[in-house]
Scaffold this motif. Structure first.
Motif, PDB file in Angstrom:
ATOM      1  N   LYS A 150       0.749  -1.184  -0.134  1.00 14.78           N
ATOM      2  CA  LYS A 150       0.159   0.055   0.014  1.00 14.78           C
ATOM      3  C   LYS A 150       0.701   1.010   0.062  1.00 14.78           C
ATOM      4  N   HIS A 151       0.332   2.146  -0.235  1.00 17.68           N
ATOM      5  CA  HIS A 151       1.050   3.653  -0.179  1.00 17.68           C
ATOM      6  C   HIS A 151       1.276   4.101   1.130  1.00 17.68           C
ATOM      7  N   LEU A 213       9.999   2.457  -5.769  1.00 11.88           N
ATOM      8  CA  LEU A 213      10.386   1.109  -6.390  1.00 11.88           C
ATOM      9  C   LEU A 213       9.418  -0.026  -5.469  1.00 11.88           C
ATOM     10  N   ASN A 214       8.335   0.439  -4.563  1.00  8.43           N
ATOM     11  CA  ASN A 214       7.627  -0.368  -3.827  1.00  8.43           C
ATOM     12  C   ASN A 214       6.357  -0.887  -4.701  1.00  8.43           C
ATOM     13  N   VAL A 325      -1.157 -18.996  -8.050  1.00  6.70           N
ATOM     14  CA  VAL A 325      -1.616 -17.668  -7.972  1.00  6.70           C
ATOM     15  C   VAL A 325      -1.224 -16.751  -6.888  1.00  6.70           C
ATOM     16  N   LYS A 326      -0.880 -17.667  -5.877  1.00  3.11           N
ATOM     17  CA  LYS A 326      -0.403 -16.692  -4.533  1.00  3.11           C
ATOM     18  C   LYS A 326       1.102 -16.404  -4.619  1.00  3.11           C
ATOM     19  N   ILE A 327       1.749 -16.965  -5.505  1.00  2.00           N
ATOM     20  CA  ILE A 327       3.527 -16.698  -5.549  1.00  2.00           C
ATOM     21  C   ILE A 327       3.602 -15.226  -5.888  1.00  2.00           C
ATOM     22  N   PRO A 328       3.187 -14.704  -6.723  1.00  2.00           N
ATOM     23  CA  PRO A 328       3.313 -13.309  -7.033  1.00  2.00           C
ATOM     24  C   PRO A 328       3.126 -12.257  -6.082  1.00  2.00           C
ATOM     25  N   MET A 329       2.002 -12.236  -5.527  1.00  2.00           N
ATOM     26  CA  MET A 329       1.908 -11.336  -4.114  1.00  2.00           C
ATOM     27  C   MET A 329       2.719 -11.913  -2.949  1.00  2.00           C
ATOM     28  N   ALA A 330       3.167 -13.053  -2.769  1.00  2.00           N
ATOM     29  CA  ALA A 330       4.140 -13.397  -1.726  1.00  2.00           C
ATOM     30  C   ALA A 330       5.714 -12.659  -2.092  1.00  2.00           C
ATOM     31  N   ALA A 331       5.986 -12.795  -3.123  1.00  2.00           N
ATOM     32  CA  ALA A 331       7.131 -12.367  -3.699  1.00  2.00           C
ATOM     33  C   ALA A 331       7.069 -10.903  -3.791  1.00  2.00           C
ATOM     34  N   ALA A 332       6.050 -10.268  -4.073  1.00  2.00           N
ATOM     35  CA  ALA A 332       5.811  -8.712  -3.636  1.00  2.00           C
ATOM     36  C   ALA A 332       6.145  -8.224  -2.380  1.00  2.00           C
ATOM     37  N   VAL A 333       5.507  -9.237  -1.330  1.00  2.00           N
ATOM     38  CA  VAL A 333       5.728  -8.713  -0.108  1.00  2.00           C
ATOM     39  C   VAL A 333       7.285  -8.783   0.474  1.00  2.00           C
ATOM     40  N   PHE A 334       7.981  -9.746  -0.053  1.00  2.00           N
ATOM     41  CA  PHE A 334       9.247 -10.080   0.196  1.00  2.00           C
ATOM     42  C   PHE A 334       9.943  -8.752  -0.369  1.00  2.00           C
ATOM     43  N   HIS A 335       9.776  -8.395  -1.718  1.00  2.00           N
ATOM     44  CA  HIS A 335      10.252  -7.357  -2.212  1.00  2.00           C
ATOM     45  C   HIS A 335      10.405  -6.148  -1.485  1.00  2.00           C
ATOM     46  N   ARG A 339      13.455  -4.253   0.344  1.00  2.00           N
ATOM     47  CA  ARG A 339      13.846  -2.744   0.125  1.00  2.00           C
ATOM     48  C   ARG A 339      13.556  -1.898   1.134  1.00  2.00           C
ATOM     49  N   SER A 340      12.450  -2.103   2.098  1.00  2.00           N
ATOM     50  CA  SER A 340      12.655  -1.328   3.507  1.00  2.00           C
ATOM     51  C   SER A 340      13.563  -1.369   4.388  1.00  2.00           C
ATOM     52  N   HIS A 341      14.405  -2.476   4.165  1.00  2.00           N
ATOM     53  CA  HIS A 341      15.617  -2.855   5.022  1.00  2.00           C
ATOM     54  C   HIS A 341      16.781  -2.519   4.025  1.00  2.00           C
ATOM     55  N   ARG A 342      16.822  -1.765   2.895  1.00  2.00           N
ATOM     56  CA  ARG A 342      17.851  -1.355   2.122  1.00  2.00           C
ATOM     57  C   ARG A 342      18.741  -2.436   1.692  1.00  2.00           C
ATOM     58  N   GLY A 343      17.930  -3.781   1.422  1.00  2.00           N
ATOM     59  CA  GLY A 343      18.693  -4.829   0.867  1.00  2.00           C
ATOM     60  C   GLY A 343      19.502  -4.423  -0.565  1.00  2.00           C
ATOM     61  N   ASP A 344      20.397  -5.277  -0.597  1.00  2.00           N
ATOM     62  CA  ASP A 344      21.381  -5.130  -1.639  1.00  2.00           C
ATOM     63  C   ASP A 344      20.667  -5.760  -2.861  1.00  2.00           C
ATOM     64  N   GLU A 345      20.837  -4.958  -4.091  1.00  2.00           N
ATOM     65  CA  GLU A 345      19.996  -5.425  -5.429  1.00  2.00           C
ATOM     66  C   GLU A 345      21.202  -5.486  -6.458  1.00  2.00           C
ATOM     67  N   GLN A 346      22.550  -5.069  -6.427  1.00  2.00           N
ATOM     68  CA  GLN A 346      23.516  -5.140  -7.224  1.00  2.00           C
ATOM     69  C   GLN A 346      23.796  -6.532  -7.670  1.00  2.00           C
ATOM     70  N   TRP A 347      23.857  -7.535  -6.500  1.00  2.00           N
ATOM     71  CA  TRP A 347      24.153  -8.920  -6.902  1.00  2.00           C
ATOM     72  C   TRP A 347      23.414  -9.565  -7.792  1.00  2.00           C
ATOM     73  N   LEU A 348      21.857  -9.172  -8.005  1.00  2.00           N
ATOM     74  CA  LEU A 348      21.274  -9.852  -8.683  1.00  2.00           C
ATOM     75  C   LEU A 348      21.731  -9.749 -10.159  1.00  2.00           C
ATOM     76  N   ASP A 349      22.485  -8.998 -10.640  1.00  2.00           N
ATOM     77  CA  ASP A 349      22.834  -8.677 -12.090  1.00  2.00           C
ATOM     78  C   ASP A 349      23.988  -9.853 -12.540  1.00  2.00           C
ATOM     79  N   THR A 350      24.739 -10.314 -11.385  1.00  2.00           N
ATOM     80  CA  THR A 350      25.863 -11.121 -11.631  1.00  2.00           C
ATOM     81  C   THR A 350      25.408 -12.549 -10.752  1.00  2.00           C
TER      82      THR A 350
END
Length: 413
Positions: A150-151, A213-214, A325-335, A339-350
């Motif tokens: 949510k916003h 990006l949330n 059908v539940k998987i996209p929502m669960a993945a969005a929650v984790f996303h 991000r709220s804890h500033r998890g690293d995303e650079q490693w995803l590229d490699t």
């Protein structure tokens, strides 16, 4: 009187009865002996010395990259999430299975597209235990979604308010909306509605994001053949609401209304059309499309990170349809949590993929044009067009003023 036959008959009868009694005894005794023998020879299924609990602890205490690969987040974020789930009573330590192991099992499933049989083997639990805890994690993510998808605020975002290209023209913009496809595995008898225009089987997932990006809205399970505009219409009918005076940015696959501000169709808008050294916008519509695309690019980045972190969103899975059908929502929650804890995303590229990229399903990118789905009244479209023209004209006047001032400064210097 001759009694020999009588005696022989009597002896014969007695022998027969004794044989029958012995046979009855054997029928009773042999199964008992067999069952006892079988129990003694039964081999346990779960015999690994590396139990699920030890496996998760090894990951959390081991190399940080291994934790990212398997749990898709840093160990401290994983532990914070476990503590939160425990404090909110969304997950509980059960007999022999801690919250850490339950969530670890769930993340292992998402990171590797692991089947229930694989989970049973890896975590050394019965199929019933695995099913119960996976369902428990799905339920926990659904509960968290109410607080996290949510916003956080309806105020103008700083990325708009501090950028003269966007301010004040997009001051009431909340974010962007798009449809993205996620593969489905379904029986051939049910597949037809889920066949997308690429010919593969998928669900069309509507997502909305903010400028951090949330995800702020996710609606999954729509048929792959459904248009983005049709999915939006159904989402509105199901309760999706835009606050008065606010709007989202959408692409050319949606109708232009005051709540969903779309690009000008038939006008350049791809960012590459206005790359460095390329032509400048020549009119208000081109300038509007350029800045609209730059701002709307946030949702493309959001979806990109989401699917890189959870490549299960790119493949067909082993699970029942309701689980898929539940998987996209669960993945969005984790996303959002990461991000709220500033998890690293650079490693995803490699990253080293835990799912073979050869299994990734070819999917549509989105609707470039509307597919004749009436999502709004003509009055709403007229209002949307007037609103867009007003923004574009103000933007163009400001753009011309700035260019004129720069030109004057260069000429006087």
């Amino acid at each position: 009187m001759d009694t020999s036959n009588h005696d022989d008959g009597y002896e014969s009868c007695t022998d027969s009865e004794e044989e029958e009694e012995e046979e009855e005894m054997m029928f009773l005794v042999f199964p008992t002996i067999y069952c006892i023998s079988s129990r003694r020879e039964k081999i346990p299924v779960n015999t690994s010395i590396l139990t699920g609990a030890k496996y998760i602890r090894e990951i959390l205490d081991g190399h940080p990259q291994r934790c990212l690969d398997i749990l898709r987040m840093e160990s401290h974020i994983f532990q914070l999430l476990c503590d939160h789930l425990r404090s909110k009573n969304l997950l509980k330590n059960s007999k022999g299975v801690s919250v850490e192991e339950q969530l670890g099992m769930f993340m292992y499933m998402l990171s590797r597209n692991a089947s229930y049989r694989t989970l049973t083997d890896r975590f050394q639990h019965s199929p019933e235990t695995v099913h119960r805890h996976i369902n428990g994690c799905f339920n926990a993510m659904r509960s968290l979604a109410f607080d996290l998808i949510k916003h956080s605020s309806l105020d103008t975002h700083w990325k708009i308010s501090t950028n003269p290209q966007f301010w004040p023209f997009f001051e009431n913009c909340l974010g962007a909306i798009d449809g993205t496809h996620v593969p489905m595995t379904i029986t051939s008898n049910e597949a037809a509605p889920y066949r997308n225009r690429k010919g593969t089987i998928s669900q069309n997932v509507m997502v909305a994001c903010d400028f951090d990006l949330n995800f702020v809205y996710v609606s999954a399970g729509w048929e792959g053949s459904a248009s983005d505009a049709g999915v939006l219409k159904s989402a509105i009918q199901s309760g999706f609401h835009v606050p008065p005076g606010k709007y989202y940015l959408v692409d050319g696959g949606y109708a232009n209304t005051p709540q969903f501000l779309a690009l000008y169709r038939g006008v350049r808008y791809h960012l590459k059309d206005f790359g460095r050294g390329g032509p400048r916008p020549k009119n208000p519509k081109e300038l509007f499309n350029l800045r609209h695309a730059r701002l709307r690019n946030h949702i493309e980045r959001t979806i990109g990170v989401w699917k890189m972190r959870f490549p299960i969103l790119k493949v067909g899975t082993h699970y029942p349809i309701d689980t898929q059908v539940k998987i996209p929502m669960a993945a969005a929650v984790f996303h959002n949590i990461i991000r709220s804890h500033r998890g690293d995303e650079q490693w995803l590229d490699t990253q080293q993929m835990q799912i073979d990229p050869l299994l990734f399903v070819t999917l549509p990118d989105g609707d470039d044009r509307p597919r004749h789905v009436p999502t709004s009244s003509s009055n709403q479209r007229d209002l949307g067009n007037s609103m867009r023209d007003e923004i574009a004209n103000r933007m163009w006047a400001d753009y011309q003023r700035i260019r004129s001032e720069r030109s004057s400064r260069r000429s006087t210097s």
